[in-house]
Design a protein around this motif. Sequence first.
Motif, PDB file in Angstrom:
ATOM      1  N   THR A  41       2.534  -6.619   5.151  1.00 32.33           N
ATOM      2  CA  THR A  41       1.122  -6.818   4.843  1.00 32.33           C
ATOM      3  C   THR A  41       0.863  -8.254   4.371  1.00 32.33           C
ATOM      4  O   THR A  41      -0.149  -8.847   4.741  1.00 32.33           O
ATOM      5  CB  THR A  41       0.646  -5.833   3.768  1.00 32.33           C
ATOM      6  OG1 THR A  41       1.435  -6.000   2.603  1.00 32.33           O
ATOM      7  CG2 THR A  41       0.768  -4.411   4.257  1.00 32.33           C
ATOM      8  N   ILE A  42       1.816  -8.800   3.590  1.00 32.55           N
ATOM      9  CA  ILE A  42       1.649 -10.194   3.162  1.00 32.55           C
ATOM     10  C   ILE A  42       1.673 -11.106   4.380  1.00 32.55           C
ATOM     11  O   ILE A  42       0.850 -12.014   4.525  1.00 32.55           O
ATOM     12  CB  ILE A  42       2.765 -10.593   2.176  1.00 32.55           C
ATOM     13  CG1 ILE A  42       2.629  -9.798   0.888  1.00 32.55           C
ATOM     14  CG2 ILE A  42       2.703 -12.072   1.873  1.00 32.55           C
ATOM     15  CD1 ILE A  42       3.750 -10.040  -0.075  1.00 32.55           C
ATOM     16  N   ALA A  43       2.633 -10.831   5.287  1.00 33.83           N
ATOM     17  CA  ALA A  43       2.769 -11.666   6.481  1.00 33.83           C
ATOM     18  C   ALA A  43       1.492 -11.637   7.302  1.00 33.83           C
ATOM     19  O   ALA A  43       1.082 -12.659   7.860  1.00 33.83           O
ATOM     20  CB  ALA A  43       3.950 -11.180   7.322  1.00 33.83           C
ATOM     21  N   LEU A  44       0.848 -10.481   7.367  1.00 32.44           N
ATOM     22  CA  LEU A  44      -0.392 -10.359   8.142  1.00 32.44           C
ATOM     23  C   LEU A  44      -1.438 -11.352   7.635  1.00 32.44           C
ATOM     24  O   LEU A  44      -2.073 -12.065   8.412  1.00 32.44           O
ATOM     25  CB  LEU A  44      -0.910  -8.923   8.028  1.00 32.44           C
ATOM     26  CG  LEU A  44      -2.188  -8.624   8.789  1.00 32.44           C
ATOM     27  CD1 LEU A  44      -1.937  -8.679  10.272  1.00 32.44           C
ATOM     28  CD2 LEU A  44      -2.727  -7.274   8.392  1.00 32.44           C
ATOM     29  N   VAL A  45      -1.591 -11.400   6.319  1.00 35.37           N
ATOM     30  CA  VAL A  45      -2.582 -12.317   5.752  1.00 35.37           C
ATOM     31  C   VAL A  45      -2.203 -13.769   6.041  1.00 35.37           C
ATOM     32  O   VAL A  45      -3.035 -14.574   6.474  1.00 35.37           O
ATOM     33  CB  VAL A  45      -2.691 -12.111   4.226  1.00 35.37           C
ATOM     34  CG1 VAL A  45      -3.716 -13.050   3.643  1.00 35.37           C
ATOM     35  CG2 VAL A  45      -3.055 -10.686   3.919  1.00 35.37           C
ATOM     36  N   LEU A  46      -0.916 -14.090   5.838  1.00 29.28           N
ATOM     37  CA  LEU A  46      -0.481 -15.473   6.009  1.00 29.28           C
ATOM     38  C   LEU A  46      -0.665 -15.930   7.454  1.00 29.28           C
ATOM     39  O   LEU A  46      -1.110 -17.040   7.719  1.00 29.28           O
ATOM     40  CB  LEU A  46       0.984 -15.623   5.580  1.00 29.28           C
ATOM     41  CG  LEU A  46       1.238 -15.413   4.090  1.00 29.28           C
ATOM     42  CD1 LEU A  46       2.720 -15.467   3.794  1.00 29.28           C
ATOM     43  CD2 LEU A  46       0.514 -16.471   3.275  1.00 29.28           C
ATOM     44  N   VAL A  47      -0.319 -15.036   8.411  1.00 24.78           N
ATOM     45  CA  VAL A  47      -0.405 -15.447   9.807  1.00 24.78           C
ATOM     46  C   VAL A  47      -1.873 -15.592  10.227  1.00 24.78           C
ATOM     47  O   VAL A  47      -2.230 -16.529  10.955  1.00 24.78           O
ATOM     48  CB  VAL A  47       0.368 -14.475  10.728  1.00 24.78           C
ATOM     49  CG1 VAL A  47      -0.344 -13.172  10.908  1.00 24.78           C
ATOM     50  CG2 VAL A  47       0.590 -15.103  12.082  1.00 24.78           C
ATOM     51  N   LEU A  48      -2.746 -14.729   9.715  1.00 21.48           N
ATOM     52  CA  LEU A  48      -4.161 -14.869  10.068  1.00 21.48           C
ATOM     53  C   LEU A  48      -4.746 -16.141   9.476  1.00 21.48           C
ATOM     54  O   LEU A  48      -5.567 -16.805  10.110  1.00 21.48           O
ATOM     55  CB  LEU A  48      -4.950 -13.645   9.606  1.00 21.48           C
ATOM     56  CG  LEU A  48      -4.784 -12.427  10.517  1.00 21.48           C
ATOM     57  CD1 LEU A  48      -5.495 -11.221   9.957  1.00 21.48           C
ATOM     58  CD2 LEU A  48      -5.304 -12.732  11.912  1.00 21.48           C
ATOM     59  N   ALA A  49      -4.302 -16.472   8.251  1.00 23.68           N
ATOM     60  CA  ALA A  49      -4.769 -17.724   7.658  1.00 23.68           C
ATOM     61  C   ALA A  49      -4.369 -18.896   8.547  1.00 23.68           C
ATOM     62  O   ALA A  49      -5.180 -19.800   8.816  1.00 23.68           O
ATOM     63  CB  ALA A  49      -4.204 -17.894   6.251  1.00 23.68           C
ATOM     64  N   LEU A  50      -3.126 -18.874   9.025  1.00 18.90           N
ATOM     65  CA  LEU A  50      -2.655 -19.948   9.913  1.00 18.90           C
ATOM     66  C   LEU A  50      -3.504 -20.012  11.178  1.00 18.90           C
ATOM     67  O   LEU A  50      -3.947 -21.082  11.593  1.00 18.90           O
ATOM     68  CB  LEU A  50      -1.202 -19.676  10.318  1.00 18.90           C
ATOM     69  CG  LEU A  50      -0.099 -20.243   9.456  1.00 18.90           C
ATOM     70  CD1 LEU A  50       1.246 -19.882  10.037  1.00 18.90           C
ATOM     71  CD2 LEU A  50      -0.240 -21.750   9.375  1.00 18.90           C
ATOM     72  N   ILE A  51      -3.721 -18.839  11.803  1.00 20.62           N
ATOM     73  CA  ILE A  51      -4.454 -18.812  13.068  1.00 20.62           C
ATOM     74  C   ILE A  51      -5.884 -19.306  12.881  1.00 20.62           C
ATOM     75  O   ILE A  51      -6.368 -20.145  13.647  1.00 20.62           O
ATOM     76  CB  ILE A  51      -4.453 -17.382  13.648  1.00 20.62           C
ATOM     77  CG1 ILE A  51      -3.036 -17.005  14.086  1.00 20.62           C
ATOM     78  CG2 ILE A  51      -5.418 -17.269  14.818  1.00 20.62           C
ATOM     79  CD1 ILE A  51      -2.892 -15.588  14.557  1.00 20.62           C
ATOM     80  N   PHE A  52      -6.536 -18.819  11.818  1.00 19.18           N
ATOM     81  CA  PHE A  52      -7.941 -19.205  11.646  1.00 19.18           C
ATOM     82  C   PHE A  52      -8.083 -20.666  11.240  1.00 19.18           C
ATOM     83  O   PHE A  52      -9.121 -21.267  11.473  1.00 19.18           O
ATOM     84  CB  PHE A  52      -8.644 -18.280  10.635  1.00 19.18           C
ATOM     85  CG  PHE A  52      -9.156 -17.033  11.288  1.00 19.18           C
ATOM     86  CD1 PHE A  52      -8.299 -16.018  11.645  1.00 19.18           C
ATOM     87  CD2 PHE A  52     -10.504 -16.894  11.592  1.00 19.18           C
ATOM     88  CE1 PHE A  52      -8.758 -14.872  12.274  1.00 19.18           C
ATOM     89  CE2 PHE A  52     -10.973 -15.746  12.213  1.00 19.18           C
ATOM     90  CZ  PHE A  52     -10.102 -14.740  12.552  1.00 19.18           C
ATOM     91  N   GLN A  53      -7.027 -21.229  10.637  1.00 17.43           N
ATOM     92  CA  GLN A  53      -7.079 -22.660  10.356  1.00 17.43           C
ATOM     93  C   GLN A  53      -6.861 -23.461  11.630  1.00 17.43           C
ATOM     94  O   GLN A  53      -7.420 -24.538  11.800  1.00 17.43           O
ATOM     95  CB  GLN A  53      -6.008 -23.032   9.339  1.00 17.43           C
ATOM     96  CG  GLN A  53      -6.454 -22.889   7.912  1.00 17.43           C
ATOM     97  CD  GLN A  53      -5.317 -23.159   6.970  1.00 17.43           C
ATOM     98  OE1 GLN A  53      -4.358 -22.404   6.906  1.00 17.43           O
ATOM     99  NE2 GLN A  53      -5.401 -24.251   6.259  1.00 17.43           N
ATOM    100  N   SER A  54      -6.016 -22.919  12.516  1.00 23.05           N
ATOM    101  CA  SER A  54      -5.660 -23.676  13.721  1.00 23.05           C
ATOM    102  C   SER A  54      -6.767 -23.658  14.764  1.00 23.05           C
ATOM    103  O   SER A  54      -6.957 -24.634  15.479  1.00 23.05           O
ATOM    104  CB  SER A  54      -4.392 -23.103  14.346  1.00 23.05           C
ATOM    105  OG  SER A  54      -3.366 -23.090  13.407  1.00 23.05           O
TER     106      SER A  54
END
Lengths: 385, 295
Positions: free
Chosen positions: A136-149
């Motif tokens: 669940t933590i990874a989900l948030v982190l990866v979405l943050a990365l994607i939405f920043q990119s």
Amino acid sequence: MPSASDHIVGTGVARTRDRGVVRIIKGVVLLAGAALLVSWPSLAANPYLVSAGVVVLNYAVFASSWNIMGGLTGYISLGHAAYFGLGAYGTALLIQNFDIPSFGAWFLAGLLTLVIAIPVGWAALRVRGASFVIVTIALVLVLALIFQSLRGITGGSDGLIVPRPFPDLLRPEHHATFYYIYAGLLAVVLAVWFVIARSRFGAGLKAIREDEDKAESLGIPTTRYKGIAHALSAYFVALGGGLYALWFGDLDPIMQFSVLLSAEVVLMALLGGVRFLLGPLVGAIIVGTALEYFVLNFGETQLHLVATGILLAVVVLFLPDGVLAGLSELVARFRPQATSIREMTAEELQNQRVSEVRPGSGVDADPTSSERSEQELAPVERSPS
Amino acid sequence: MVSGALIFQSLILGLMLGGLYALLASGLTMYFGIMRVVMLAHSAAIILSAYIAWRFATLTGLDPMLSLLGTVPVFFLMGFLTQRLLVSRLRPATMSMMSVLLTFAIALIIEGLLGYFFTGTQRRINLPYGTASVNVLGASLPVVQIISFLLATVSMAALYVVLKKTRFGWALRATIQHKEAAQLVGINTERLSGYGFGLGLATAAVGGAALSLQVTIYPSLHWHWIGPLMAIIVVGGLGSIPGAAIAALVLGTMRVMLEIPFGPTWAQTIFFVALFVTLMVRPQGFFGGRLAQRF
């Protein structure tokens, strides 16, 4: 694990009368609380206080929705900020790119998040305990990365401006309107939780919480139940996120897809008590107010992180069942205690048992029953666990 | 067209980064093996150690590596106390969930205090050899990366020797493998769990000093590390140090290689892709043993 029903100890006429009093007090407190919540926008001295109320209600919706999953199944997700962010960004992007009316986009974004949450839940719920939290933590982190990119679509870290749904409203009225919309959503979420917690489905979820293997061996379709609970809670979190986008009007990937946000919400739910309908709401009021206070007084410093951290540690270590559980224990303490000394002698009790059993079948009247009731004569006092 | 030399250089750099990941992830594996605890504060401790190294270097003008003489014992003690005073108080039934929240709280406190004392400004140690690089077979390798890779290798080797060759290591591994059986043969598993935590946090001290050489540090940096490290220990199989090391090397290399076509931000997502694929295909991890089965 103790269950909520453990706190009710003892029987007797005095207790039932006593419980009636407690129920009346509870009802009065609830009514007063609800009245205060509903009339807050008119009571608040200035628009800031109304907007603070919106923030707290936003947290309350988030925490109560989280609790559909967290409280009932015991799976503590730190990933629900992902659904909050998806709901918020979904709403904003649908309005901007497809010219959908604000609240249509809001509703659609909720459904889209639901579509995303189902496979994610299926994957994440294949594992338990620690691995689940990591996912669940990874989900948030990866979405943050994607939405920043994805700068072209989301604006990246420059942020995204959401068009206002009520362009002609003044700021104070804007806050008050959203306050009531949030209150309505909160009522829906609480009603859903209430219904689920009392349904067969909810009983299955609680069985998963207490012992997943046993629940499975009893024939509860654990995978499907967990999946449904997860999807439902993700859906309502996304609706909360969408409202936030419409209300606040400015999104930033770092703020929306933040594990910290998830953790604050988990803190609220735990602090209030995940086994109680109103636990997350109580927690949201306490923690939300405290967070606002810290932002106001120590804005730029990182002290609010320290305070959040200390509060979280204290709750996890000393108050894992929440303040509501602590309160009901306190109430129980002032009630007449179930004494360890019986007012009946063992012999009287024995006679009573036998006379109770006799009219029925002879199954219990065999000699072994006396042995069993002797075991039952052990003191019934139970320490509050 | 990407030149062969660039790919070769990325490969070497990737392996070096993987070595650092391996050291950092071995600490996480240790906590998990001993207590089934996911230590979210691990990367915050790494950043704390990096800050200490930076502060030490700017105050004294000595090499930041010397700060390890102080931080390793202090971090060991901190880990021991964290386990004895905090983690061991949690209810066994909800240990794995609650420990995440507890260690998250510790991470927040560390991040908040770092931000309070040193502000959010980005910091970097100025080293005389900071920009120097060595040319190996056409690949230009920064000296700082070589140092941190060597440091990671030496620490991993030391960890291996301690775990495999000393009585303490045997007892620790016995505790990890079967707590009750270890108690039966007279091992004080309670205290040993504390030592295990200390050892894990000591690797964070080493990793932090190594990190301070090569990156710019700021209080919230630990969020960028915790995700990859978590992914590594799940992919490697929770509780397996060799598994974590292999996963770290593979994923570290893939990350650096992917930076060539996709750029650093997208390359970072490889960890999460690997994590989700692992859960789909093999939830117990690719190199995990018996331990990882249920978690």
